[in-house]
Structure formats: structure tokens, C-alpha cells
Design an enzyme around this catalytic site. Structure first.
Site, mmCIF file in Angstrom:
data_model
loop_
_atom_site.group_PDB
_atom_site.id
_atom_site.type_symbol
_atom_site.label_atom_id
_atom_site.label_comp_id
_atom_site.label_asym_id
_atom_site.label_seq_id
_atom_site.Cartn_x
_atom_site.Cartn_y
_atom_site.Cartn_z
ATOM 1 N N ARG A 112 -0.908 14.267 2.061
ATOM 2 C CA ARG A 112 -1.152 15.210 0.951
ATOM 3 C C ARG A 112 -2.627 15.224 0.548
ATOM 4 O O ARG A 112 -3.247 16.279 0.435
ATOM 5 C CB ARG A 112 -0.291 14.821 -0.258
ATOM 6 C CG ARG A 112 1.172 15.194 -0.106
ATOM 7 C CD ARG A 112 1.968 14.729 -1.298
ATOM 8 N NE ARG A 112 2.109 13.287 -1.294
ATOM 9 C CZ ARG A 112 3.232 12.623 -1.000
ATOM 10 N NH1 ARG A 112 4.326 13.291 -0.722
ATOM 11 N NH2 ARG A 112 3.285 11.310 -1.010
ATOM 12 N N ILE A 113 -3.190 14.031 0.327
ATOM 13 C CA ILE A 113 -4.573 13.973 -0.157
ATOM 14 C C ILE A 113 -5.556 14.175 0.996
ATOM 15 O O ILE A 113 -6.502 14.967 0.898
ATOM 16 C CB ILE A 113 -4.823 12.640 -0.898
ATOM 17 C CG1 ILE A 113 -3.966 12.597 -2.172
ATOM 18 C CG2 ILE A 113 -6.305 12.479 -1.250
ATOM 19 C CD1 ILE A 113 -3.925 11.250 -2.873
ATOM 20 N N ASP A 164 -13.196 3.872 -4.818
ATOM 21 C CA ASP A 164 -12.463 4.138 -6.066
ATOM 22 C C ASP A 164 -11.422 3.051 -6.301
ATOM 23 O O ASP A 164 -10.906 2.915 -7.402
ATOM 24 C CB ASP A 164 -11.787 5.515 -5.993
ATOM 25 C CG ASP A 164 -11.185 5.926 -7.330
ATOM 26 O OD1 ASP A 164 -11.897 5.798 -8.354
ATOM 27 O OD2 ASP A 164 -10.015 6.355 -7.364
ATOM 28 N N ASP A 194 -3.904 10.240 12.278
ATOM 29 C CA ASP A 194 -2.674 9.956 11.536
ATOM 30 C C ASP A 194 -1.629 9.470 12.522
ATOM 31 O O ASP A 194 -1.617 9.893 13.686
ATOM 32 C CB ASP A 194 -2.182 11.221 10.812
ATOM 33 C CG ASP A 194 -1.275 10.870 9.638
ATOM 34 O OD1 ASP A 194 -1.656 11.100 8.487
ATOM 35 O OD2 ASP A 194 -0.155 10.339 9.882
ATOM 36 N N HIS A 238 -10.962 3.317 -10.177
ATOM 37 C CA HIS A 238 -9.659 3.922 -9.854
ATOM 38 C C HIS A 238 -9.387 5.149 -10.744
ATOM 39 O O HIS A 238 -8.465 5.149 -11.555
ATOM 40 C CB HIS A 238 -8.532 2.893 -9.995
ATOM 41 C CG HIS A 238 -7.303 3.302 -9.226
ATOM 42 N ND1 HIS A 238 -6.463 2.410 -8.640
ATOM 43 C CD2 HIS A 238 -6.786 4.530 -8.943
ATOM 44 C CE1 HIS A 238 -5.472 3.049 -8.037
ATOM 45 N NE2 HIS A 238 -5.654 4.350 -8.217
ATOM 46 N N GLU A 288 -8.244 -5.230 -8.022
ATOM 47 C CA GLU A 288 -8.680 -4.414 -9.160
ATOM 48 C C GLU A 288 -7.758 -4.539 -10.381
ATOM 49 O O GLU A 288 -8.193 -4.284 -11.508
ATOM 50 C CB GLU A 288 -8.779 -2.944 -8.754
ATOM 51 C CG GLU A 288 -7.417 -2.335 -8.418
ATOM 52 C CD GLU A 288 -7.499 -0.871 -8.017
ATOM 53 O OE1 GLU A 288 -8.312 -0.533 -7.155
ATOM 54 O OE2 GLU A 288 -6.718 -0.080 -8.582
ATOM 55 N N ARG A 334 -5.895 2.649 -1.337
ATOM 56 C CA ARG A 334 -5.500 1.411 -2.003
ATOM 57 C C ARG A 334 -6.511 0.346 -1.613
ATOM 58 O O ARG A 334 -6.934 0.278 -0.443
ATOM 59 C CB ARG A 334 -4.082 0.980 -1.578
ATOM 60 C CG ARG A 334 -2.973 1.792 -2.257
ATOM 61 C CD ARG A 334 -2.867 1.456 -3.754
ATOM 62 N NE ARG A 334 -1.891 2.253 -4.473
ATOM 63 C CZ ARG A 334 -2.166 3.339 -5.206
ATOM 64 N NH1 ARG A 334 -3.394 3.795 -5.287
ATOM 65 N NH2 ARG A 334 -1.214 3.968 -5.868
HETATM 66 P P1 NAD Z 1 0.781 10.633 1.907
HETATM 67 O O1 NAD Z 1 1.978 9.800 2.125
HETATM 68 O O2 NAD Z 1 0.959 12.102 1.680
HETATM 69 O O3 NAD Z 1 -0.253 10.469 3.136
HETATM 70 C C1 NAD Z 1 -0.527 9.241 3.751
HETATM 71 C C2 NAD Z 1 -0.792 9.535 5.224
HETATM 72 O O4 NAD Z 1 -1.254 8.337 5.859
HETATM 73 C C3 NAD Z 1 0.480 9.987 5.975
HETATM 74 O O5 NAD Z 1 0.216 11.217 6.641
HETATM 75 C C4 NAD Z 1 0.726 8.849 6.958
HETATM 76 O O6 NAD Z 1 1.327 9.276 8.172
HETATM 77 C C5 NAD Z 1 -0.686 8.318 7.156
HETATM 78 N N1 NAD Z 1 -0.730 6.954 7.688
HETATM 79 C C6 NAD Z 1 0.027 5.884 7.296
HETATM 80 N N2 NAD Z 1 -0.310 4.792 8.013
HETATM 81 C C7 NAD Z 1 -1.295 5.184 8.870
HETATM 82 C C8 NAD Z 1 -2.052 4.511 9.864
HETATM 83 N N3 NAD Z 1 -1.847 3.217 10.151
HETATM 84 N N4 NAD Z 1 -2.980 5.213 10.540
HETATM 85 C C9 NAD Z 1 -3.180 6.531 10.276
HETATM 86 N N5 NAD Z 1 -2.491 7.228 9.352
HETATM 87 C C10 NAD Z 1 -1.563 6.558 8.661
HETATM 88 O O7 NAD Z 1 -0.002 9.961 0.688
HETATM 89 P P2 NAD Z 1 -1.019 10.653 -0.317
HETATM 90 O O8 NAD Z 1 -0.269 11.174 -1.505
HETATM 91 O O9 NAD Z 1 -1.921 11.560 0.452
HETATM 92 O O10 NAD Z 1 -1.812 9.359 -0.820
HETATM 93 C C11 NAD Z 1 -2.740 8.717 0.057
HETATM 94 C C12 NAD Z 1 -3.248 7.432 -0.570
HETATM 95 O O11 NAD Z 1 -3.941 7.726 -1.791
HETATM 96 C C13 NAD Z 1 -2.162 6.425 -0.956
HETATM 97 O O12 NAD Z 1 -2.613 5.117 -0.622
HETATM 98 C C14 NAD Z 1 -2.069 6.547 -2.458
HETATM 99 O O13 NAD Z 1 -1.601 5.345 -3.030
HETATM 100 C C15 NAD Z 1 -3.529 6.819 -2.802
HETATM 101 N N6 NAD Z 1 -3.762 7.443 -4.110
HETATM 102 C C16 NAD Z 1 -4.877 7.082 -4.787
HETATM 103 C C17 NAD Z 1 -5.158 7.683 -6.019
HETATM 104 C C18 NAD Z 1 -6.407 7.321 -6.792
HETATM 105 O O14 NAD Z 1 -6.415 7.491 -8.022
HETATM 106 N N7 NAD Z 1 -7.452 6.856 -6.142
HETATM 107 C C19 NAD Z 1 -4.282 8.632 -6.563
HETATM 108 C C20 NAD Z 1 -3.147 8.991 -5.810
HETATM 109 C C21 NAD Z 1 -2.889 8.401 -4.582
#
Ligand code: NAD
Length: 333
Positions: free
Chosen positions: A157-158, A260, A177, A296, A265, A236
């Protein structure tokens, strides 16, 4: 009437929770502490508990028995991550668990854009010179985005939103990915991790945290990056080995980093300190002019906070009334 216990809101979350309560006519009791074994008694009299925190809610699992005893039927996380809850234990006691999986991917992606542009245009280094009354610009000329390759690890998603932004701004975008989603083929090219580390001018981390991604960025992977590359982590903290990153930055293995999220943390953020920070590694990173740290705040926009509070509380209310939510977590997730 049934009410919902709402733990440790930021001021902005509390405003949103009050707005939700007024709009829906349902009581929300806010508590200015985390939901933990030591505070669980405050859940008495509520049908649902709602929290966003970085430490697990229970050290020994007894909290779940207490919640069930009090008649709590729903545990609602106001975050995407599930690492603070024992879902199996909650389910075994008949409690449903929900998260907010997608409160605003643009919130995090726009912070990444800001960090990348700050690093690439070396604004942190100009600021460091200015802090010493030095306004010489020589030595800090920057490339433009059309010359740069942005490498995204975790195109979910992100990560896909980050790809969209940098593609629109004229950069070359490559991604890696474990499950390649070819819907994104028009904005990026999927490559192996080896190729990504070798080609990217910016490596930005957007995976979830699991045993495969813990320390995915380590001494070895840092060495495979270009010496001119920047690392960004808004996923993370434990995805990056902090000690290895510090060594790499000290030795000039990569050019800089924006973080971030960092390991450990949970004990650092949302506090103030007199003098030095009680974490030498964090202090070391903060003292480096080629490192940018934000506490964060990827999620911390008005739209994201509104969505995480409203969706979590809507789910709680739906479940209290016997309904189901699309955000319910099941065993295999
Ligand atoms: P998501 O589940 O939509 O996307 C994660 C992607 O990582 C997936 O497409 C998955 O297939 C891929 N992935 C997993 N393991 C992998 C690997 N070993 N190699 C390559 N790709 C791999 O998650 P998201 O909603 O996009 O969130 C992504 C990250 O951002 C998460 O860790 C989430 O906790 C973090 N996050 C941080 C904040 C912030 O405030 N900084 C806010 C929201 C989410």
C-alpha cells in the site's frame, strides 16, 4: 449504554474520538496511559478497548483473561501493525480483534518524499553549515530527480504510493517484493534485491516486520549499496540493523539516511529529555549531519488520524452490536 475504553490518545486523536462520540452518540472513555496488565482494570464496564501503542498489551497473557471476565468482546487497534496483540489468545476467549490496515498510505509516502528531497538536496547539510554561520554552497551541488533511481523494497500500500509519487516527478523507480503486483508495472520495474541495492540512489524500506525482514538492512546489504546512496526507513525500526547502519555511515559506506522509525523507539518517543538522550546509538545518529530523524510521524496527518480513530471506533461499535467488520483479524493473517 455500552461504552468504549480508548487508551493513550495523542491530543489530536482525542479530538477525533470526541468528534466520533458526538456524531454517533456513543460514549468513549479516554485514558491517558497504555493498555497494560497494570492498567487493565480500567476496561471494566466497557464492551470494547481501543489502543495504538508500541509495546504488547500483556507480558504474561493474563490481561486477556481479565478482559474476557469484564465482558470486553472487542480489541481494536488504531494501527495497521498487529505485533502488540496475541490474536490467538483473544480469539480463544471469544474476543474479536480488528486493526486499521490502510488509514492513509499517502501520509507515509509524502513523509518519504520530504525525507528523500531533504537528503538529495542536502538541506540538512546546508542547515548544519548555517548553524555554524557558514553560507558557502560549494561541495553541496545536487542531482535532479530525473537523474535518480529510487529503489523501493516492499511495494504494498505505502510502497506503491511512494512509487507513484517518484514516477510522477520523473525519477526512475525500481521495486522489489516477495509478491510482485504487476498492476504497478506502469510506474516501476520489479528487480531482484541484488539489482536494487546495486542500482538505487535511494533505497526506501516499506515491508512489514517479520523474521525475513528483521535486519534486512545489515552490514552486508549496506555494502552492496552505492557509496553515494541514501537509505530511508519509514516501515518498522528493526528492519534496519542500527549498529550496522551507524558503522556504515561512520565509514562512508553509504552517503546518508532518513529514519522515521528506529529500533527501541518505544522507550524513546513522546517524551522530552534534559540534556542527552538515554540511548547512545540514537544520540549518535542524531548528531550526524547526514542523518535525518523524525519521531515516527509517517502516520501523523489530519486525514490519517481521523481515519484511524473513526475506523477503529466504527469497528468497535459494529462488533458490540453483533455485526462483523472487514478489518477483523483471523488466525492465518
Ligand atoms: P503492506 O502490507 O501493504 O505492504 C508491505 C509489502 O512488503 C507487501 O507487498 C509485502 O509483500 C512486502 N514484503 C514483505 N516481506 C518482504 C520481503 N522480505 N522482501 C520484499 N518485500 C516484502 O503494508 P503497508 O501498509 O504498505 O505498510 C508498510 C510498512 O509501513 C509496515 O511496516 C508498516 O508497519 C509501516 N507503517 C509505518 C508508518 C509510519 O508512521 N512510519 C505508518 C503506517 C505503516
Amino acid at each position: 449504554m455500552a461504552s468504549i475504553a480508548f487508551y493513550y490518545p495523542l491530543d489530536e486523536e482525542r479530538v477525533a474520538a470526541d468528534a466520533w462520540s458526538r456524531e454517533r452518540g456513543i460514549d468513549v472513555d479516554c485514558y491517558n496511559f497504555d493498555l497494560l496488565d497494570s492498567t487493565v482494570e480500567t476496561a471494566k464496564g466497557h464492551k470494547a478497548v481501543c489502543y495504538r501503542q508500541r509495546v504488547p498489551i500483556s507480558a504474561d497473557g493474563s490481561l486477556y483473561d481479565r478482559l474476557a471476565e469484564y465482558g470486553v468482546g472487542h480489541i481494536g487497534l488504531r494501527s495497521a501493525g498487529l505485533d502488540t496483540v496475541d490474536i490467538r489468545r483473544a480469539h480463544a476467549l471469544g474476543m474479536k480483534v480488528t486493526n486499521v490496515p490502510s488509514y492513509s498510505p499517502p501520509a507515509v509516502a509524502e513523509l518519504v518524499l520530504t525525507h528523500v528531497m531533504t537528503l538529495v538536496r542536502q538541506l540538512n547539510l546546508f542547515a548544519d553549515r548555517a548553524a555554524h554561520n557558514d553560507y558557502i554552497v560549494s561541495g553541496l551541488m545536487s542531482p535532479e530527480l530525473s537523474e535518480l533511481t529510487i529503489g523501493i523494497i516492499g511495494v504494498g500500500r505505502i510502497g506503491s504510493q511512494v512509487a507513484r509519487i517518484f514516477h510522477a516527478l520523473g525519477a526512475t523507480v525500481i521495486g522489489n517484493d516477495i509478491h510482485e503486483n504487476h498492476e504497478f508495472d506502469d510506474i516501476l520495474t520489479f528487480v531482484s534485491k541484488d539489482e536494487l541495492f546495486a542500482r538505487a540512489d535511494v533505497v526506501t524500506m516499506h515491508t512489514w516486520l517479520d523474521e525475513h525482514t528483521r535486519h534486512l538492512i545489515n552490514a552486508d546489504t549496506l555494502r552492496r549499496m552505492k557509496p553515494t546512496a541514501y537509505l530511508v526507513n519509514a516501515s518498522r525500526g528493526p528492519v534496519v540493523d542500527t549498529d550496522a547502519l551507524i558503522d556504515a555511515l561512520d565509514a562512508g559506506v553509504i552517503r546518508g539516511a532518513a529514519l522515521d522509525v528506529v529500533e527501541g523507539e518505544a522507550t524513546l518517543y513522546n517524551k522530552t529529555y534534559d540534556g542527552r538522550i538515554p540511548d547512545l546509538r540514537y544520540q549518535h545518529l542524531q548528531d550526524m549531519p547526514n542523518v535525518i530523524i523524525s519521531p515516527h510521524v509517517g502516520f501523523f496527518t489530519d486525514i490519517a488520524v481521523h481515519n484511524m480513530v473513526f475506523e477503529a471506533l466504527d469497528d468497535a461499535w459494529t462488533i458490540i452490536q453483533g455485526g462483523t467488520s472487514p478489518h477483523e483479524i483471523h488466525f492465518d493473517e
